[in-house]
Design an enzyme around this catalytic site. Structure first.
Site, PDB file in Angstrom:
ATOM      1  N   GLY A   1      13.975  15.123  14.423  1.00 31.09           N
ATOM      2  CA  GLY A   1      14.039  14.165  15.533  1.00 31.09           C
ATOM      3  C   GLY A   1      15.463  13.838  15.925  1.00 31.09           C
TER       4      GLY A   1
ATOM      5  CD  GLU B   1      30.081  35.164  24.766  1.00 28.73           C
ATOM      6  OE1 GLU B   1      30.683  34.160  24.388  1.00 28.73           O
ATOM      7  OE2 GLU B   1      29.075  35.635  24.162  1.00 28.73           O
TER       8      GLU B   1
ATOM      9  N   GLY C   1      28.286  30.482  26.834  1.00 26.32           N
ATOM     10  CA  GLY C   1      27.829  30.151  25.483  1.00 26.32           C
ATOM     11  C   GLY C   1      26.497  29.416  25.441  1.00 26.32           C
TER      12      GLY C   1
ATOM     13  CB  SER D   1      15.482  20.849  16.838  1.00 21.78           C
ATOM     14  OG  SER D   1      14.360  19.988  16.718  1.00 21.78           O
TER      15      SER D   1
ATOM     16  NE  ARG E   1      23.846  24.964  17.976  1.00 21.23           N
ATOM     17  CZ  ARG E   1      23.133  26.020  18.373  1.00 21.23           C
ATOM     18  NH1 ARG E   1      21.833  25.904  18.535  1.00 21.23           N
ATOM     19  NH2 ARG E   1      23.719  27.177  18.623  1.00 21.23           N
TER      20      ARG E   1
ATOM     21  CB  VAL F   1      20.700  15.659  20.123  1.00 26.65           C
ATOM     22  CG1 VAL F   1      21.023  15.325  21.550  1.00 26.65           C
ATOM     23  CG2 VAL F   1      21.570  14.893  19.186  1.00 26.65           C
TER      24      VAL F   1
ATOM     25  CB  VAL G   1       8.269  20.612   7.958  1.00 30.02           C
ATOM     26  CG1 VAL G   1       7.486  21.914   8.075  1.00 30.02           C
ATOM     27  CG2 VAL G   1       7.950  19.701   9.136  1.00 30.02           C
TER      28      VAL G   1
ATOM     29  CB  ALA H   1      29.456  21.165  25.835  1.00 24.60           C
TER      30      ALA H   1
ATOM     31  CG  HIS I   1      26.904  -6.186  42.922  1.00 23.85           C
ATOM     32  ND1 HIS I   1      26.180  -6.461  41.794  1.00 23.85           N
ATOM     33  CD2 HIS I   1      26.234  -6.714  43.979  1.00 23.85           C
ATOM     34  CE1 HIS I   1      25.111  -7.165  42.143  1.00 23.85           C
ATOM     35  NE2 HIS I   1      25.119  -7.325  43.458  1.00 23.85           N
TER      36      HIS I   1
END
Ligand code: NAI
Length: 453
Positions: free
Chosen positions: A181, A31, A37, A264, A267, A183, A237, A314, A439
């Site tokens: 827009g 790593e 990560g 965002s 990925r 996650v 954009v 994940a 309940h």
């Protein structure tokens, strides 16, 4: 000589390493950045830590609705970020100690695959060479940076950020523009809107939250409009200037001011520079091709997590890591990609599993579905008098099997695993009717829905 060498210490890699070592494999994990990560360091965990603070602040601001008089609520964003750092450090060192306890060798470097021989696969890190009989690639993914004019420069000055940088931002931007827009965009927008930013989300599609059931994404959008977020949909954009964002919507081009920008827009699997070509591992559009056993095109080489581009979550990575190790050990195991829950940790939360009515119909199922208000739950009403949460149940009308469950509302993230079990085990409506749910809980609505479908 190792039995197994793992590239990447995110959820896929660290979990697989622990499982393999417990099963007696001599395991080495590389790593180069930080154990845990993206999930632990710049994704799932930091966002949830920030969002928890935002939720407390929101409760404080609206405390009178609950009969609690409280004044002087204020957010200390720096303290929130410091707390996030503490939480991350605690969890990262937890991973390190679990690996140590399991007997996994961890090398804090990036390694590249240099070739294969009779003995196995050879990797290089610095000047050292390492050989392993089996190889598991868990190098994850990186934020996609689209070719928008001015974006690279804006990232260099810190005006535009990915999830990595924005989670460490020490101030609250007055005007935050979120490009995408999906996650990440929604979770980050949720935090910054709670703590006082004027947030604008620019999304190319005509809806937010990607493949989420459309009615649920509309409810989510409505909730955030109420909180003050602006959504520019079907908008693309095209340019970032100094303190501005330009977008096109239909035949209009507009420029809006911004103090910070989050990018965002998805990925991409991280497959560059790890030497896949040296042993001939097949990739497709940048992702390692794997089968349901997590095998790649090269015998003895497996891949798990975002790097295969299948389900960039994940928990999928966790499961894929285990599946890879089980198959290496000769225990046949597969990932059921049809029963993987997905959560958006906004407030209200969104959680889904399995088919939507639309996707089930497209697959040829004779579908029956029902939408139930969460107000059927006494607990939901006691905590959200004016809440608009719903649950959608999708069943196959022939076999009466549960095909999908989709929710928006409190605790959805914690309830959805029960629904995932129903989908994974192909449970039928009549079987679930016989189960007793505690309940009062919000989850009871799932049971209630079984009597309506
Ligand atoms: P995403 O794929 O969820 O959303 C990206 C959005 O950006 C899409 O809706 C797309 O239409 C839009 N877009 C693309 N180009 C654009 C442009 N030029 N202008 C405007 N909009 C544009 O990707 P995101 O949010 O970056 O997340 C990446 C991955 O991380 C996902 O696979 C997600 O599942 C995972 N993730 C999961 C979380 C969770 O489970 N709670 C939290 C955060 C991320």
């Amino acid at each position: 000589m190792y039995d197994l060498i793992i590239l990447g210490g995110g959820p896929a890699g660290y979990n697989a390493a622990e499982r393999a070592a417990h099963a007696g494999m001599k395991t080495l994990l590389f790593e180069g950045r930080a154990l845990g990560g993206v999930c632990l360091n710049e994704g799932c965990i930091p966002t949830k830590t920030l969002l928890h603070s935002a939720k407390i602040y929101d409760y404080a601001k609206h405390s009178e609705e609950y009969g609690v008089k409280f004044s002087g609520a204020a957010i200390n964003h720096e303290a929130v970020v410091s707390r996030k750092d503490r939480v991350v450090n605690m969890l990262v060192s937890g991973v390190a100690s679990r690996l140590k306890k399991a007997g996994v060798d961890v090398v804090a470097e990036y390694a590249t695959i240099v070739g294969r021989s009779k003995e196995g696969f050879t990797l290089k890190a610095g000047e050292e060479e390492y050989t392993g009989k089996k190889l598991l690639i868990c190098t994850g993914s990186t934020a996609f940076v689209p070719p928008i004019q001015g974006l690279r420069d804006a990232m260099a000055t810190g005006f535009a950020m990915t999830n990595r940088e924005i989670l460490d931002l020490r101030m609250v931007p007055e005007r935050l523009v979120v490009i995408g827009g999906g996650v990440i965009g929604l979770e980050v927008a949720s935090y910054f809107c709670s703590v006082g930013s004027k947030v604008t989300v620019i999304e190319m599609l005509d809806h937010i939250a990607g493949a989420t059931d459309r009615e649920i994404s509309q409810i989510l959008q409505k909730n955030y409009i109420k909180k003050g977020v602006t959504f520019l949909l079907s908008a693309k954009v095209t340019k970032l200037g100094e303190g501005s964002v330009t977008y096109e919507a239909g035949d209009k081009t507009e420029t809006i001011p911004a103090d910070a920008v989050l990018v965002s827009v998805g990925r991409r699997p991280a497959t560059e520079g790890i030497g896949l070509e040296n042993i001939g591992v097949l990739t497709e559009r940048g992702a390692i091709v794997t089968d349901e056993y997590c095998r790649t095109s090269v015998s003895g080489v497996y891949a798990a997590g975002d790097v295969n581009g299948k389900s960039m979550l994940a928990h999928t990575a966790y499961r894929e890591g285990e599946v890879a190790v089980n198959n290496m050990l000769g225990k046949r195991d597969i990932v059921n990609y049809g029963a993987i829950p997905a959560v958006i940790y906004t407030n209200p939360e969104v959680a889904t599993v399995g088919e939507t009515e639309e996707s089930a119909k497209a697959k040829g199922f004779d579908v029956k579905s029902v939408t139930v208000t969460l107000k059927y739950s006494g607990r939901y009403v006691s905590e959200n008098e004016s809440g608009d949460g719903i649950l959608k149940l999708v069943v196959d009308s022939g076999h009466r099997r549960v095909l999908g469950v989709h929710m928006i509302g409190s605790y959805a993230s914690e309830i959805i695993y029960g629904a995932a079990m129903m989908v994974d085990l192909e449970m039928r409506v009549e079987q679930i009717k016989q189960l007793v749910f505690p309940h009062p809980t919000v989850g009871e609505v799932i049971r209630e829905a079984m009597f309506m479908v």
